[in-house]
Design an enzyme around this catalytic site. Structure first.
Site, PDB file in Angstrom:
ATOM      1  N   LYS A 127       0.844  -1.202   0.000  1.00  0.00           N
ATOM      2  CA  LYS A 127       0.000   0.000   0.000  1.00  0.00           C
ATOM      3  C   LYS A 127       0.879   1.252   0.000  1.00  0.00           C
ATOM      4  CE  LYS A 127      -4.028  -2.004   0.140  1.00  0.00           C
ATOM      5  NZ  LYS A 127      -3.578  -3.179  -0.597  1.00  0.00           N
ATOM      6  N   ASP A 128       0.346   2.325  -0.570  1.00  0.00           N
ATOM      7  CA  ASP A 128       1.100   3.569  -0.683  1.00  0.00           C
ATOM      8  C   ASP A 128       1.428   4.170   0.682  1.00  0.00           C
ATOM      9  OD1 ASP A 128       0.907   3.344  -3.377  1.00  0.00           O
ATOM     10  OD2 ASP A 128      -0.663   4.844  -3.628  1.00  0.00           O
TER      11      ASP A 128
END
Length: 489
Positions: A127-128
């Site tokens: 995930k970012d």
């Protein structure tokens, strides 16, 4: 190492739980270091060595002993009954919420607080950092109660965990089906020299992406955008087995004067792993793990190999995937510039409408001259290979382009396997175009009151877009947004 007249053959028994061997006490630090190097060079894949102070040593003449034991992963291959394995395996699933925090940093912090190692955590995708993200995770060797006990501590790192429960197994990369995004874009404005009504332009752009899709580029965050050294550069060095260079690239400082970058700068100037460790902040878990290994094994090629093993497999392979992703992005741009949206002879197409990136070769078809003439396939079916040892290349100009790029990067003979780091990269196929699903959006006016002079107020309406959509696994919301906004971030 000197010959010991009392030497006897010593061995570890793979059938015995916690089988280990301890050398005689040794006061010589240099000799102990030589023992560590020797054992790890000859048997490092199977065993690990650790130094401990003797329980009853003389303070004036401290003795240290070296213990050899099986590495956990190697030891798992011992013959044990299924019942024994089931009794000992503990897996706890949970949902991790994090804010403005890099994935690997979050995992490293959790590992420290729970007394396990980063590779004990499994997840289906990354995930970012620059977002509020939610994702499913599984921790091995951690009970639900233990995870609940650290909830307050991890809140300080902008993390929280919930939906905690026992499960039977870990997660694997590739199990992710997709992601949902809720995004707010504020202060929208027309591009310069665009006279079309802003609301009309926004709705037109959304409908275009909804119906036609977007080029399925890997997002800039995969490569460490804004950093001096990008992740794909480290991946290329690892593929070429340049492990020392890869370590130096990983520890290259940014042009910032903060504790982390001062520590990295000191290391590149001195290669003093021990001194750098004392300078590196505690929260930089990956950097400290690497430096601890370099301090123990040295800045040699063998030492750097051992240092890379301080990272879990998912992180080592991440860098090589970053290089493959960069090449794919370049290939997509070249393919579209060369042939546009036509499907031509020699293209590769996906025969499975629901296929993801992990398509077998049997599901990928090479377009014939007759099929090109008959317009048998559409552009949304065209795939390009992501580099690896088990893929085929297009049989047209794009295939030649791949060979030129591999030659440019010194990978003409690369088999996409790095045995020294236990990395195998089979490759896969990725569709050139993707479409978002379940798009919903809302335009909202936000009024700012600007006080120009006493008793004089000017109301200015700022337009914001609230947009929600789903994307298939490994698709990037930043890329989808870039297509909607026609603007690089």
């Amino acid at each position: 190492m000197e010959e010991d007249p009392d030497f006897q053959i010593r061995y570890l028994d793979a059938k015995k739980e916690n089988s280990k061997f301890t050398f005689k006490p040794d006061t010589s630090k240099d000799h102990r270091k030589a023992v560590h190097h020797f054992v790890n060079k000859k048997f490092g894949n199977l065993v690990e060595t650790k130094s401990f102070s003797e329980a009853n040593y003389n303070a004036g003449n401290p003795n240290t002993v070296i213990t050899v034991r099986f590495r956990e992963k190697a030891h798992k291959h011992r013959k044990r009954s299924v019942e024994c394995q089931e009794r000992k395996a503990i897996y706890t699933a949970f949902t991790l919420r994090k804010e403005n925090l890099e994935m690997f940093e979050a995992v490293g912090f959790l590992a420290v607080k729970l007394g396990v190692i980063p590779s004990d955590f499994s997840y289906a995708g990354l995930k970012d950092k620059k977002a509020i993200t939610y994702q499913a995770m599984v921790a091995r060797k951690v009970t639900p109660e233990r995870l609940k006990n650290i909830e307050k501590e991890i809140e300080k790192k902008r993390m929280s965990v919930f939906n905690i429960r026992s499960v039977d197994d870990s997660l694997r990369l590739g199990q992710l089906k997709g992601n949902h995004f809720d995004i707010v874009i504020r202060n929208l404005k027309n591009q310069i020299n665009d006279s079309v009504n802003l609301r009309e332009r926004i709705l037109e752009a959304i409908e275009s992406v909804k119906n036609k899709g977007f080029v399925n580029y890997y997002g800039p965050q995969r490569f460490g955008m804004g950093k001096k050294v990008h992740t794909d550069q480290i991946g290329l060095a690892l593929l070429k087995n340049e492990v020392v260079k890869a370590v130096k690239l990983f520890l290259t400082p940014e042009d910032l004067d903060d504790p982390v970058n001062r520590a990295k700068k000191y290391f590149l100037q001195t290669e003093d792993a021990k001194g750098t460790l004392s300078l590196m902040p505690e929260f930089k878990v990956r950097e400290k793990a690497l430096l601890e290994s370099l301090h123990r094994f040295g800045m040699t090629e063998e030492g750097c190999i051992q240092a890379w093993f301080s990272f879990p497999h998912s992180m080592r392979i991440f860098y090589i995937h970053a290089y493959s992703s960069k090449v794919w992005n370049e290939a997509a741009s070249y393919r579209l510039a060369t042939y546009g949206s036509r499907v031509v002879e020699g293209d590769l197409v996906c025969l499975d409408e629901d296929g993801d990136e992990h398509l077998p070769n049997s599901k990928v078809h090479l377009v014939t001259e007759e099929e090109e003439s008959a317009n048998t396939y559409a552009i949304h079916q065209v795939v390009l290979p992501v580099l690896g040892y088990n893929i085929q290349y297009p049989k047209n100009k794009v295939g030649l382009w791949y060979q030129e790029v591999l030659s440019r990067d010194g990978l003409q003979t690369c088999r996409f396997k790095v045995p020294s780091l236990k990395l195998n990269v089979p490759g896969c196929y990725r569709k050139i175009l993707k479409q978002p699903h379940n798009i919903s959006y809302q335009l909202r006016e936000e009024h700012d009151t600007d006080v120009k002079a006493e008793g004089s107020h000017i109301n200015e309406a700022n337009l914001s877009l609230l947009i929600s959509f789903d994307l298939d696994a490994s698709c990037y919301a930043t890329v989808c947004l870039r297509e909607i906004m026609k603007h690089d971030f």
